[in-house]
Design a protein around this motif. Structure first.
Motif, PDB file in Angstrom:
ATOM      1  N   UNK A   1       0.782  -1.210  -0.090  1.00 42.09           N
ATOM      2  CA  UNK A   1      -0.005  -0.080   0.034  1.00 42.09           C
ATOM      3  C   UNK A   1       0.992   1.396  -0.027  1.00 42.09           C
ATOM      4  N   UNK A   2       1.682   1.298   0.816  1.00 42.87           N
ATOM      5  CA  UNK A   2       2.870   2.322   1.083  1.00 42.87           C
ATOM      6  C   UNK A   2       3.668   2.565  -0.525  1.00 42.87           C
ATOM      7  N   UNK A   3       4.203   1.568  -1.136  1.00 43.89           N
ATOM      8  CA  UNK A   3       4.699   1.563  -2.320  1.00 43.89           C
ATOM      9  C   UNK A   3       3.800   2.081  -3.398  1.00 43.89           C
ATOM     10  N   UNK A   4       2.428   1.577  -3.511  1.00 40.43           N
ATOM     11  CA  UNK A   4       1.461   2.144  -4.494  1.00 40.43           C
ATOM     12  C   UNK A   4       1.297   3.631  -4.257  1.00 40.43           C
ATOM     13  N   UNK A   5       1.139   4.285  -2.874  1.00 40.76           N
ATOM     14  CA  UNK A   5       0.878   5.590  -2.609  1.00 40.76           C
ATOM     15  C   UNK A   5       1.980   6.353  -3.100  1.00 40.76           C
ATOM     16  N   UNK A   6       3.177   5.885  -2.901  1.00 38.64           N
ATOM     17  CA  UNK A   6       4.332   6.627  -3.059  1.00 38.64           C
ATOM     18  C   UNK A   6       4.619   6.892  -4.927  1.00 38.64           C
ATOM     19  N   UNK A   7       4.224   5.732  -5.463  1.00 37.69           N
ATOM     20  CA  UNK A   7       4.051   5.554  -6.978  1.00 37.69           C
ATOM     21  C   UNK A   7       3.305   6.448  -7.449  1.00 37.69           C
ATOM     22  N   UNK A   8       2.191   6.728  -7.058  1.00 34.34           N
ATOM     23  CA  UNK A   8       1.047   7.498  -7.294  1.00 34.34           C
ATOM     24  C   UNK A   8       1.534   8.886  -7.297  1.00 34.34           C
ATOM     25  N   UNK A   9       1.866   9.258  -6.366  1.00 36.35           N
ATOM     26  CA  UNK A   9       2.318  10.711  -5.696  1.00 36.35           C
ATOM     27  C   UNK A   9       3.558  10.943  -6.880  1.00 36.35           C
ATOM     28  N   UNK A  10       4.625  10.393  -7.042  1.00 37.80           N
ATOM     29  CA  UNK A  10       5.501  10.445  -8.087  1.00 37.80           C
ATOM     30  C   UNK A  10       4.815  10.432  -9.361  1.00 37.80           C
ATOM     31  N   UNK A  11       3.990  10.014  -9.920  1.00 41.51           N
ATOM     32  CA  UNK A  11       3.286   9.862 -11.081  1.00 41.51           C
ATOM     33  C   UNK A  11       2.764  11.468 -11.210  1.00 41.51           C
ATOM     34  N   UNK A  12       2.324  11.854 -10.311  1.00 42.80           N
ATOM     35  CA  UNK A  12       1.636  13.015 -10.410  1.00 42.80           C
ATOM     36  C   UNK A  12       2.431  14.290 -10.194  1.00 42.80           C
TER      37      UNK A  12
END
Length: 153
Positions: A104-115
């Motif tokens: 979950x943490x990795x997916x949130x970090x990936x979403x924030x980096x993608x934005x």
């Protein structure tokens, strides 16, 4: 049916079935919920998430007390506290594993980096807010914070 309503319905069920441990434990928890609801300037109804948080604290309190009893050599009292904690934990949502939380943490970090968000230790709050919402009382908050910190370092 809300969690509070479930607890109230279970009081009747435990009473009819003659399960004293479960009855007193659920009654104590409902008393704590009532106290929390009436403690402010204006009475409020606790949401399910707030009730879950309260249940987690109550279970943790009993586990800590059991540990103290074990250290004092009073195993029978410790067993009673552990039994109460297990009754309370039956009302909690299924806990997540460390691997689930890390994903979950990795997916949130990936979403924030993608934005396009630049992430570092200063952006811990930006990561913690959505992670906490997704984990929602199914994993220890301090452990979640440690996982986020290690991922951002």
């Amino acid at each position: 049916m809300t969690l509070k309503e479930q607890l109230q319905a279970d009081v009747t069920a435990h009473m009819k079935a003659g399960r004293k441990l479960e009855l007193t434990t659920v009654r104590n928890v409902l008393g704590e919920i009532g106290t929390r609801e009436k403690s402010g300037k204006t009475p409020v109804d606790l949401t399910d998430q707030e009730v879950i948080s309260l249940l987690q604290k109550e279970a943790a309190k009993r586990r800590d007390t059991a540990r103290i009893y074990v250290e004092a050599g009073q195993q029978d009292r410790a067993d009673a506290e552990i039994a109460e904690a297990e009754v309370i934990e039956a009302y909690l949502p299924e806990a997540l594993s460390e691997e689930d939380v890390t994903a979950i943490v990795d997916s949130v970090i990936a979403e924030l980096k993608a934005s396009g968000t630049e992430l570092g230790m200063r952006s811990m709050g930006q990561v913690m807010k959505p992670v906490t919402a997704k984990v929602a009382g199914r994993y220890d908050g301090k452990a979640v914070s440690d996982i986020v910190r290690s991922r951002l370092a």
